[in-house]
Design a protein around this motif. Structure first.
Motif, PDB file in Angstrom:
ATOM      1  N   THR A 122       0.829  -1.213   0.000  1.00  0.00           N
ATOM      2  CA  THR A 122       0.000   0.000   0.000  1.00  0.00           C
ATOM      3  C   THR A 122       0.859   1.256   0.000  1.00  0.00           C
ATOM      4  O   THR A 122       0.568   2.219  -0.717  1.00  0.00           O
ATOM      5  CB  THR A 122      -0.918  -0.008   1.245  1.00  0.00           C
ATOM      6  N   THR A 123       1.936   1.227   0.803  1.00  0.00           N
ATOM      7  CA  THR A 123       2.814   2.405   0.883  1.00  0.00           C
ATOM      8  C   THR A 123       3.479   2.668  -0.466  1.00  0.00           C
ATOM      9  O   THR A 123       3.518   3.801  -0.945  1.00  0.00           O
ATOM     10  CB  THR A 123       3.897   2.201   1.962  1.00  0.00           C
ATOM     11  N   VAL A 124       4.007   1.605  -1.093  1.00  0.00           N
ATOM     12  CA  VAL A 124       4.670   1.786  -2.389  1.00  0.00           C
ATOM     13  C   VAL A 124       3.679   2.333  -3.414  1.00  0.00           C
ATOM     14  O   VAL A 124       3.975   3.287  -4.149  1.00  0.00           O
ATOM     15  CB  VAL A 124       5.279   0.457  -2.897  1.00  0.00           C
ATOM     16  N   LYS A 125       2.466   1.760  -3.438  1.00  0.00           N
ATOM     17  CA  LYS A 125       1.486   2.187  -4.453  1.00  0.00           C
ATOM     18  C   LYS A 125       1.025   3.623  -4.207  1.00  0.00           C
ATOM     19  O   LYS A 125       0.862   4.397  -5.162  1.00  0.00           O
ATOM     20  CB  LYS A 125       0.314   1.213  -4.477  1.00  0.00           C
ATOM     21  N   MET A 126       0.836   3.988  -2.948  1.00  0.00           N
ATOM     22  CA  MET A 126       0.461   5.369  -2.641  1.00  0.00           C
ATOM     23  C   MET A 126       1.554   6.325  -3.109  1.00  0.00           C
ATOM     24  O   MET A 126       1.279   7.322  -3.786  1.00  0.00           O
ATOM     25  CB  MET A 126       0.252   5.538  -1.135  1.00  0.00           C
ATOM     26  N   ALA A 127       2.805   6.005  -2.767  1.00  0.00           N
ATOM     27  CA  ALA A 127       3.922   6.890  -3.126  1.00  0.00           C
ATOM     28  C   ALA A 127       4.051   6.999  -4.650  1.00  0.00           C
ATOM     29  O   ALA A 127       4.270   8.087  -5.184  1.00  0.00           O
ATOM     30  CB  ALA A 127       5.215   6.369  -2.508  1.00  0.00           C
ATOM     31  N   LYS A 128       3.917   5.872  -5.330  1.00  0.00           N
ATOM     32  CA  LYS A 128       4.005   5.914  -6.808  1.00  0.00           C
ATOM     33  C   LYS A 128       2.864   6.756  -7.380  1.00  0.00           C
ATOM     34  O   LYS A 128       3.044   7.527  -8.318  1.00  0.00           O
ATOM     35  CB  LYS A 128       3.980   4.501  -7.406  1.00  0.00           C
ATOM     36  N   GLY A 129       1.681   6.600  -6.789  1.00  0.00           N
ATOM     37  CA  GLY A 129       0.536   7.392  -7.222  1.00  0.00           C
ATOM     38  C   GLY A 129       0.759   8.886  -7.065  1.00  0.00           C
ATOM     39  O   GLY A 129       0.237   9.697  -7.828  1.00  0.00           O
ATOM     40  N   LEU A 130       1.570   9.240  -6.063  1.00  0.00           N
ATOM     41  CA  LEU A 130       1.897  10.654  -5.825  1.00  0.00           C
ATOM     42  C   LEU A 130       3.078  11.106  -6.679  1.00  0.00           C
ATOM     43  O   LEU A 130       3.537  12.239  -6.566  1.00  0.00           O
ATOM     44  CB  LEU A 130       2.218  10.874  -4.341  1.00  0.00           C
ATOM     45  N   GLY A 131       3.586  10.209  -7.506  1.00  0.00           N
ATOM     46  CA  GLY A 131       4.688  10.576  -8.403  1.00  0.00           C
ATOM     47  C   GLY A 131       6.046  10.572  -7.730  1.00  0.00           C
ATOM     48  O   GLY A 131       6.998  11.167  -8.221  1.00  0.00           O
ATOM     49  N   LEU A 132       6.158   9.873  -6.599  1.00  0.00           N
ATOM     50  CA  LEU A 132       7.424   9.864  -5.866  1.00  0.00           C
ATOM     51  C   LEU A 132       8.300   8.693  -6.292  1.00  0.00           C
ATOM     52  O   LEU A 132       7.809   7.660  -6.758  1.00  0.00           O
ATOM     53  CB  LEU A 132       7.156   9.752  -4.361  1.00  0.00           C
ATOM     54  N   GLU A 133       9.600   8.860  -6.105  1.00  0.00           N
ATOM     55  CA  GLU A 133      10.558   7.768  -6.225  1.00  0.00           C
ATOM     56  C   GLU A 133      10.499   7.007  -4.895  1.00  0.00           C
ATOM     57  O   GLU A 133      10.537   7.631  -3.838  1.00  0.00           O
ATOM     58  CB  GLU A 133      11.939   8.405  -6.448  1.00  0.00           C
ATOM     59  N   VAL A 134      10.399   5.678  -4.948  1.00  0.00           N
ATOM     60  CA  VAL A 134      10.274   4.914  -3.702  1.00  0.00           C
ATOM     61  C   VAL A 134      11.491   4.033  -3.454  1.00  0.00           C
ATOM     62  O   VAL A 134      11.898   3.261  -4.326  1.00  0.00           O
ATOM     63  CB  VAL A 134       9.014   4.017  -3.712  1.00  0.00           C
TER      64      VAL A 134
END
Ligand code: C2E
Ligand code: MG
Ligand code: MG
Ligand code: MG
Length: 293
Positions: A222-234
């Motif tokens: 969930t954390t990875v998908k949220m961050a990717k959705g926000l356009g962040l590098e994870v």
């Protein structure tokens, strides 16, 4: 490897003991001396781009080899430095050393990757610190867009308008702002969402042996998908096995860091480690020198 496993001795460190205040004072004095007498060291832990399997950054981690006590882990002395007013001086030293070592990696060996540096919330609160920090970046041969500042999520909880302005100025210079240890702090996404950060590091609590625990797995995904959705590098910290890597990559994680690849190493060992990557699964960093702006 200077005591990566001796942290256990310090885990039983008793904050409530009667001699605690004296001990803190003693340690603070010794930390000041260590700064002046070169007992501090920068260790490098590589970060791997999971899309290309290339080394893309090195996290620079502070090490203190105490002449009598032996290795003291940063989880013990960083909070003390923060409480005792020593953190700005310490962080400036870390930035200066880390950039100097990155210049060696780039100019002498052609290892051209990013350099990740941990910054305390207490640093960002100080205007004086900020000016000195800019001077160090200016005086280095490292362009600002090769620098990542990792801020802990819990520290960002205390950021005021002043701190926010400083972080925005750093971001405008081209420094990448990263939220460290995500998932373990006390801030919520809404509290950090106003910060101009481009990278998020998922805490190793959710990464290490991710497949062994369904809760951990769901939080990581969930954390990875949220961050990717926000356009962040994870970034996932605490990758300990091929299985951890596979799962985090499947979730869409961009970058991995952890003992599966390497433990933190001093500069000489890190250079040897990079040299030995030839023909291995993990690829050396992009070759070439930085071109200072
Ligand atoms: P951090 O920034 O989250 O750094 C990652 C920590 O996790 C490092 O511990 C690293 O050695 C450890 N680690 C990495 N991969 C693995 C793994 O696969 N398994 C396990 N068990 N551990 C792994 P370290 O170097 O002891 O640093 C602890 C913390 O101390 C850092 O956490 C950071 O918050 C702080 N710290 C270290 N150096 C500095 C510094 O120069 N300035 C500041 N302000 N804080 C620092
Ligand atoms: Mg960090
Ligand atoms: Mg971290
Ligand atoms: Mg962590």
């Amino acid at each position: 490897n200077s005591g990566e496993n001796t942290a256990i001795k310090w885990a039983i460190f008793q904050p409530e003991s009667s001699d605690h205040a004296n001990y803190l004072l003693k340690l603070t004095g010794e930390l000041k001396q260590a700064l002046e007498n070169n007992q501090l060291n920068i260790y490098h832990q590589p970060q791997i781009d999971l899309r290309t399997l290339r080394v893309c950054s090195s996290e620079c981690l502070l090490r203190w080899q105490h002449p009598k006590e032996g290795f003291i882990p940063p989880s013990v002395f960083i909070p003390i430095a923060e409480d005792m007013g020593l953190i700005n001086q310490l962080t400036l030293w870390v930035i200066q050393q880390s950039l100097a070592q990155q210049a060696i990696l780039s100019e002498e060996y052609g290892y051209n990757h990013m350099v990740s540096i941990n910054i305390s919330g207490k640093d960002i609160a100080s205007k004086h610190f900020f000016k000195q920090c800019l001077d160090i970046i200016d005086a280095s041969n490292i362009p600002a867009d090769k620098i990542i500042f990792e801020l802990t999520e819990s520290a960002s909880f205390a950021y005021n308008d002043h701190a926010l302005k400083l972080i925005e100025e750093l971001a405008e210079l081209g420094v990448t702002i990263s939220i460290d240890d995500f998932g373990t702090g006390y801030s919520t996404m809404s509290q950090i969402s106003h910060l101009p950060f481009q990278e998020l590091k998922v805490d190793r609590e959710f990464v290490e042996n991710v497949n062994d625990d369904n809760k951990r797995k769901i939080i990581a995904e969930t954390t990875v998908k949220m961050a990717k959705g926000l356009g962040l590098e994870v970034v996932a910290e605490g990758i300990n096995s091929q299985a951890d890597e596979d799962t985090l990559r499947k979730f869409g994680c961009d970058i991995g860091q952890g003992y599966f690849y390497a433990k933190p190493m001093n500069l000489d060992d890190y250079i040897d480690w990079l040299k030995n990557l030839v023909n291995g699964r993990i690829k050396q960093p992009v070759q070439g020198e930085f071109i200072p702006a």
